[in-house]
Design a protein around this motif. Structure first.
Motif, PDB file in Angstrom:
ATOM      1  N   SER A  10     -13.333   0.767   0.152  1.00 25.97           N
ATOM      2  CA  SER A  10     -12.002   1.555   0.672  1.00 25.97           C
ATOM      3  C   SER A  10     -11.477   1.007   2.183  1.00 25.97           C
ATOM      4  CB  SER A  10     -12.669   3.023   1.179  1.00 25.97           C
ATOM      5  OG  SER A  10     -11.619   3.579   2.003  1.00 25.97           O
ATOM      6  N   TYR A  80     -10.155   6.315  -7.269  1.00 22.03           N
ATOM      7  CA  TYR A  80      -8.682   6.376  -7.546  1.00 22.03           C
ATOM      8  C   TYR A  80      -8.168   6.255  -8.774  1.00 22.03           C
ATOM      9  CZ  TYR A  80      -8.807   4.598  -2.555  1.00 22.03           C
ATOM     10  OH  TYR A  80      -8.955   4.457  -1.178  1.00 22.03           O
ATOM     11  N   SER A  85     -11.913   1.645  -7.066  1.00 18.20           N
ATOM     12  CA  SER A  85     -10.958   1.004  -6.402  1.00 18.20           C
ATOM     13  C   SER A  85     -10.634  -0.490  -6.750  1.00 18.20           C
ATOM     14  CB  SER A  85     -11.310   1.359  -4.878  1.00 18.20           C
ATOM     15  OG  SER A  85     -12.242   0.241  -4.268  1.00 18.20           O
TER      16      SER A  85
END
Length: 180
Positions: A10, A80, A85
């Motif tokens: 992230s 996500y 991610s």
């Protein structure tokens, strides 16, 4: 001594994945392991092109070296669109078997909604693909905006206990699998 490298997929300021990674790292360190956290937000990594070398990006070598020298990994990702991610996947794609094979990995996913295991399952498949060992204990944090207090402390006692179990499993499994 067990050496662990952790990173989170992230890039967001105030990231819950980063908070979860730091909670796991603190607990692993409390068990006597050495933990290095690589903050991908501070590293300049290119999109993986499949090249073996990235001379214009020294952070690729820094990432590769840290992971190659480590005994194990803590990987934390936001989920996500039902998966891992792109940031974390790209960081992993910049490495090869030379760096990841035989590593012991603890996996964490963080979601804004209800907890599920899609990103965790993705990470298990990726770890299997590079011949790394994912520990059975994993952490999925749903509604992450409610999970952490102002200083990043975990608010729910059961979740806190899961982090303790996760840390113990990662250290114990790393010692066994890596022969330490």
């Amino acid at each position: 001594m067990v050496g662990i490298v952790g990173f989170a997929g992230s890039l967001r300021s105030g990231s819950y994945s980063q908070l979860a990674l730091r909670q796991a790292a603190q607990r692993v360190e409390a068990l006597g392991a050495q933990v290095e956290i690589l903050d991908l937000r501070e590293m300049r990594l290119p999109f993986c092109s499949g090249d073996k070398e990235y001379p214009d990006f020294p952070d690729v070598e820094r990432l590769r070296t840290a992971v190659k020298q480590a005994d194990g990994l803590i990987l934390a990702t936001p989920e996500y669109h039902g998966g891992v991610s792109g940031v974390l996947k790209n960081a992993l794609d910049l490495m090869s078997f030379e760096h990841l094979s035989g590593k012991v990995a603890g996996l964490i996913s963080v979601l804004g909604g209800q907890s599920n295991s899609n990103a965790l399952n993705d990470l298990r498949v990726i770890m299997r693909g590079v011949h790394a060992w994912a520990i059975p204990e994993q952490i999925g944090i749903g509604q992450a905006w409610q999970a952490f207090g102002p200083e990043g402390k975990i608010l729910d006692e059961k979740l806190s206990q899961r982090f303790d179990q996760f840390a113990q499993s990662l250290v114990d499994s790393t010692r066994k699998i890596r022969g330490l």
